[in-house]
Design a protein around this motif. Structure first.
Motif, PDB file in Angstrom:
ATOM      1  N   GLN A 107      53.708  36.288  48.118  1.00  0.00           N
ATOM      2  CA  GLN A 107      53.559  36.956  46.833  1.00  0.00           C
ATOM      3  C   GLN A 107      52.104  36.878  46.373  1.00  0.00           C
ATOM      4  O   GLN A 107      51.531  35.796  46.284  1.00  0.00           O
ATOM      5  CB  GLN A 107      54.456  36.282  45.790  1.00  0.00           C
ATOM      6  N   MET A 108      51.506  38.016  46.088  1.00  0.00           N
ATOM      7  CA  MET A 108      50.143  38.011  45.587  1.00  0.00           C
ATOM      8  C   MET A 108      50.098  37.330  44.230  1.00  0.00           C
ATOM      9  O   MET A 108      50.982  37.508  43.383  1.00  0.00           O
ATOM     10  CB  MET A 108      49.627  39.444  45.459  1.00  0.00           C
ATOM     11  N   SER A 109      49.073  36.509  44.036  1.00  0.00           N
ATOM     12  CA  SER A 109      48.769  35.936  42.735  1.00  0.00           C
ATOM     13  C   SER A 109      47.253  36.022  42.573  1.00  0.00           C
ATOM     14  O   SER A 109      46.607  36.852  43.221  1.00  0.00           O
ATOM     15  CB  SER A 109      49.286  34.494  42.632  1.00  0.00           C
ATOM     16  N   THR A 110      46.670  35.200  41.751  1.00  0.00           N
ATOM     17  CA  THR A 110      45.244  35.342  41.472  1.00  0.00           C
ATOM     18  C   THR A 110      44.592  34.017  41.146  1.00  0.00           C
ATOM     19  O   THR A 110      45.201  33.141  40.507  1.00  0.00           O
ATOM     20  CB  THR A 110      45.019  36.314  40.301  1.00  0.00           C
ATOM     21  N   ALA A 111      43.333  33.874  41.561  1.00  0.00           N
ATOM     22  CA  ALA A 111      42.552  32.687  41.223  1.00  0.00           C
ATOM     23  C   ALA A 111      42.239  32.615  39.739  1.00  0.00           C
ATOM     24  O   ALA A 111      41.811  31.568  39.244  1.00  0.00           O
ATOM     25  CB  ALA A 111      41.247  32.688  42.033  1.00  0.00           C
ATOM     26  N   ALA A 169      44.642  34.476  45.168  1.00  0.00           N
ATOM     27  CA  ALA A 169      43.527  35.089  45.891  1.00  0.00           C
ATOM     28  C   ALA A 169      42.297  35.232  44.998  1.00  0.00           C
ATOM     29  O   ALA A 169      42.385  35.629  43.843  1.00  0.00           O
ATOM     30  CB  ALA A 169      43.936  36.439  46.438  1.00  0.00           C
ATOM     31  N   ALA A 170      41.152  34.918  45.589  1.00  0.00           N
ATOM     32  CA  ALA A 170      39.863  35.239  44.984  1.00  0.00           C
ATOM     33  C   ALA A 170      39.550  36.707  45.279  1.00  0.00           C
ATOM     34  O   ALA A 170      40.353  37.428  45.869  1.00  0.00           O
ATOM     35  CB  ALA A 170      38.788  34.328  45.546  1.00  0.00           C
ATOM     36  N   MET A 171      38.379  37.163  44.856  1.00  0.00           N
ATOM     37  CA  MET A 171      37.979  38.548  45.101  1.00  0.00           C
ATOM     38  C   MET A 171      37.831  38.790  46.605  1.00  0.00           C
ATOM     39  O   MET A 171      37.099  38.068  47.279  1.00  0.00           O
ATOM     40  CB  MET A 171      36.672  38.859  44.387  1.00  0.00           C
ATOM     41  N   VAL A 172      38.541  39.797  47.110  1.00  0.00           N
ATOM     42  CA  VAL A 172      38.487  40.127  48.532  1.00  0.00           C
ATOM     43  C   VAL A 172      37.308  41.069  48.763  1.00  0.00           C
ATOM     44  O   VAL A 172      37.250  42.171  48.211  1.00  0.00           O
ATOM     45  CB  VAL A 172      39.800  40.781  48.995  1.00  0.00           C
ATOM     46  N   MET A 173      36.371  40.617  49.589  1.00  0.00           N
ATOM     47  CA  MET A 173      35.156  41.383  49.843  1.00  0.00           C
ATOM     48  C   MET A 173      35.315  42.212  51.114  1.00  0.00           C
ATOM     49  O   MET A 173      35.526  41.680  52.203  1.00  0.00           O
ATOM     50  CB  MET A 173      33.961  40.434  49.988  1.00  0.00           C
ATOM     51  N   GLN A 201      28.019  30.911  35.876  1.00  0.00           N
ATOM     52  CA  GLN A 201      29.459  31.015  36.161  1.00  0.00           C
ATOM     53  C   GLN A 201      29.690  31.216  37.655  1.00  0.00           C
ATOM     54  O   GLN A 201      28.958  31.931  38.316  1.00  0.00           O
ATOM     55  CB  GLN A 201      30.096  32.157  35.357  1.00  0.00           C
ATOM     56  N   TYR A 202      30.724  30.545  38.174  1.00  0.00           N
ATOM     57  CA  TYR A 202      30.986  30.580  39.613  1.00  0.00           C
ATOM     58  C   TYR A 202      31.744  31.835  40.018  1.00  0.00           C
ATOM     59  O   TYR A 202      32.606  32.326  39.292  1.00  0.00           O
ATOM     60  CB  TYR A 202      31.770  29.340  40.042  1.00  0.00           C
ATOM     61  N   VAL A 203      31.414  32.314  41.214  1.00  0.00           N
ATOM     62  CA  VAL A 203      32.106  33.436  41.833  1.00  0.00           C
ATOM     63  C   VAL A 203      32.874  32.901  43.040  1.00  0.00           C
ATOM     64  O   VAL A 203      32.276  32.341  43.960  1.00  0.00           O
ATOM     65  CB  VAL A 203      31.121  34.526  42.282  1.00  0.00           C
ATOM     66  N   SER A 204      34.179  33.078  43.035  1.00  0.00           N
ATOM     67  CA  SER A 204      34.993  32.772  44.202  1.00  0.00           C
ATOM     68  C   SER A 204      35.315  34.072  44.918  1.00  0.00           C
ATOM     69  O   SER A 204      35.599  35.091  44.282  1.00  0.00           O
ATOM     70  CB  SER A 204      36.277  32.047  43.789  1.00  0.00           C
ATOM     71  N   TRP A 205      35.322  34.044  46.220  1.00  0.00           N
ATOM     72  CA  TRP A 205      35.399  35.250  47.021  1.00  0.00           C
ATOM     73  C   TRP A 205      36.054  34.900  48.358  1.00  0.00           C
ATOM     74  O   TRP A 205      36.196  33.724  48.714  1.00  0.00           O
ATOM     75  CB  TRP A 205      33.988  35.810  47.287  1.00  0.00           C
ATOM     76  N   ILE A 206      36.447  35.919  49.113  1.00  0.00           N
ATOM     77  CA  ILE A 206      36.908  35.717  50.483  1.00  0.00           C
ATOM     78  C   ILE A 206      36.591  36.986  51.274  1.00  0.00           C
ATOM     79  O   ILE A 206      36.777  38.105  50.798  1.00  0.00           O
ATOM     80  CB  ILE A 206      38.412  35.364  50.538  1.00  0.00           C
ATOM     81  N   HIS A 207      36.067  36.818  52.461  1.00  0.00           N
ATOM     82  CA  HIS A 207      35.771  37.926  53.367  1.00  0.00           C
ATOM     83  C   HIS A 207      37.082  38.584  53.780  1.00  0.00           C
ATOM     84  O   HIS A 207      38.102  37.919  53.984  1.00  0.00           O
ATOM     85  CB  HIS A 207      35.028  37.364  54.587  1.00  0.00           C
ATOM     86  N   ASP A 208      37.082  39.906  53.932  1.00  0.00           N
ATOM     87  CA  ASP A 208      38.337  40.610  54.200  1.00  0.00           C
ATOM     88  C   ASP A 208      39.006  40.156  55.489  1.00  0.00           C
ATOM     89  O   ASP A 208      40.238  40.058  55.566  1.00  0.00           O
ATOM     90  CB  ASP A 208      38.124  42.137  54.193  1.00  0.00           C
ATOM     91  N   PRO A 227      52.091  27.474  45.848  1.00  0.00           N
ATOM     92  CA  PRO A 227      50.758  28.054  45.634  1.00  0.00           C
ATOM     93  C   PRO A 227      49.769  27.674  46.727  1.00  0.00           C
ATOM     94  O   PRO A 227      49.685  26.512  47.131  1.00  0.00           O
ATOM     95  CB  PRO A 227      50.320  27.464  44.281  1.00  0.00           C
ATOM     96  N   VAL A 228      49.011  28.668  47.190  1.00  0.00           N
ATOM     97  CA  VAL A 228      47.943  28.450  48.163  1.00  0.00           C
ATOM     98  C   VAL A 228      46.740  29.277  47.728  1.00  0.00           C
ATOM     99  O   VAL A 228      46.868  30.483  47.493  1.00  0.00           O
ATOM    100  CB  VAL A 228      48.377  28.859  49.586  1.00  0.00           C
ATOM    101  N   ASN A 229      45.584  28.647  47.632  1.00  0.00           N
ATOM    102  CA  ASN A 229      44.364  29.356  47.265  1.00  0.00           C
ATOM    103  C   ASN A 229      43.807  30.107  48.471  1.00  0.00           C
ATOM    104  O   ASN A 229      43.598  29.504  49.527  1.00  0.00           O
ATOM    105  CB  ASN A 229      43.294  28.378  46.753  1.00  0.00           C
ATOM    106  N   LEU A 230      43.582  31.398  48.305  1.00  0.00           N
ATOM    107  CA  LEU A 230      42.921  32.205  49.330  1.00  0.00           C
ATOM    108  C   LEU A 230      41.513  32.502  48.833  1.00  0.00           C
ATOM    109  O   LEU A 230      41.260  33.476  48.123  1.00  0.00           O
ATOM    110  CB  LEU A 230      43.696  33.505  49.594  1.00  0.00           C
ATOM    111  N   ALA A 231      40.605  31.618  49.192  1.00  0.00           N
ATOM    112  CA  ALA A 231      39.207  31.724  48.761  1.00  0.00           C
ATOM    113  C   ALA A 231      38.344  31.034  49.799  1.00  0.00           C
ATOM    114  O   ALA A 231      38.784  30.065  50.434  1.00  0.00           O
ATOM    115  CB  ALA A 231      39.006  31.066  47.396  1.00  0.00           C
TER     116      ALA A 231
END
Length: 329
Positions: A107-111, A169-173, A201-208, A227-231
């Motif tokens: 299930q998609m969630s968000t950081a 999930a963090a921002m998917v780049m 301010q911190y930016v959390s991200w993840i490569h596609d 819950p699992v962090n995708l970052a």
């Protein structure tokens, strides 16, 4: 495997469906507007004929929910809440009713669920959930409530035979059109990619590619639930993050912006300053503990790869990693 992706027509869904299909999986997209083979109509609110796609499937990856790239008006915030909660609830109903339920529901969630903070990173075990931070706009708390309700809808589903994972999930780049990377790079190309409101301010991200690999990892690991962090493991202050992106594109200078300038820019882009100003310092504690190895743990290498692919060059293999290990672009 048969993989069903409710809400899979957006940028993240496109990345997943493209890679999973290329890997030989049978991918079905649930969408309000079917346009391609293996697209199936649903309304994201009520059970219907679409539910038969979930019965007998192996994996469900629910991405459904109104885009956050909008003005955070009361109506839009309510639409974000309703679209996420209703879709998660009806997916849970379909899984519960299945004669042969899927073995896992991602299930998609968000950081964004974590607090706006600078002092320490947020992992799943010690991270601080947001909603009570002093000195931030009141509606930021509602964004956190949306995330909590989204996850709660999955938790409350009676699916004893299906493992459930909530992907924070963090921002998917990705170099694909319509994503956050395109927006950030547009600012860089216009000379506007400097620090915003000081840039601490911190930016959390993840490569596609790491995002897709993490999804596959979670689908395969029967011992991971909740819950699992995708970052990526190294979030950066916004001023550093943008400096690295400018270097990757070859632009030496980016004009800084004050908070009020960011508010004007967000208004013009019909977006919201929370996406720029909230400090999301999120790290992937559970993924790392489970042995997941990021191909792009550092932003400079990730930014270089994304820029190269956007310009039409081939992706570069990571040291010791076959080029096709993360699937096609």
């Amino acid at each position: 495997m048969k993989i069903v992706i409710p809400g899979g027509t957006g940028q993240v869904g496109t990345i997943l469906s493209r890679t999973l299909t290329a890997a030989g999986h049978d991918v079905v997209i649930l969408t309000r507007r079917p346009m391609r083979d293996r697209d199936v109509r649903w309304d994201a609110e009520t059970l219907g004929p679409w539910a038969k796609e979930i019965d007998g499937s192996d994996v469900v990856i629910n991405l459904a929910g109104r885009s956050v790239n909008c003005r955070y008006t009361p109506d839009n915030l309510r639409a974000m809440m309703d679209s996420r909660v209703h879709s998660a609830r009806v997916v849970g109903e379909a899984v519960a009713a299945a004669v042969r339920p899927p073995r896992v529901w991602l299930q998609m969630s968000t950081a964004t669920i974590y607090a706006h903070r600078f002092d320490a990173p947020n992992d799943e075990a010690t991270g601080v959930l947001g909603g009570t931070e002093p000195g931030v706009p009141g509606y930021w708390a509602y964004s956190v409530e949306i995330a909590k309700a989204w996850e709660r809808a999955q938790e409350q589903a009676e699916t004893p035979h299906t493992r459930k994972v909530s992907m924070r999930a963090a921002m998917v780049m990705s170099p694909d059109r319509g994503g956050v990377f395109e927006v950030l790079l547009r600012l860089v190309r216009l000379g506007l990619g400097g620090q915003v409101a000081g840039g601490a301010q911190y930016v959390s991200w993840i490569h596609d590619r790491d995002f897709v690999r993490a999804v596959e990892f979670l689908a395969d690991r029967d011992d991971l639930a909740g819950p699992v962090n995708l970052a990526a493991p190294v979030p950066l202050p916004q001023r550093t993050f943008m400096r690295v992106l400018r270097a990757a594109w070859g632009v030496p200078v980016g004009l800084p912006a004050t908070k009020w300038m960011a508010e004007l820019g967000a208004f013009a882009l019909r977006s919201d300053t929370e996406l720029l100003l909230k400090s999301r310092r999120v790290v992937p504690g559970r993924l790392l503990e489970a042995g997941f190895a990021f191909d792009y743990p550092q932003w400079p290498e990730a930014a270089d790869d994304l820029v190269r692919r956007l310009r039409g060059g081939p992706p570069r293999a990571r040291p010791g990693t076959p080029l096709n290990a993360t699937g096609p672009a």
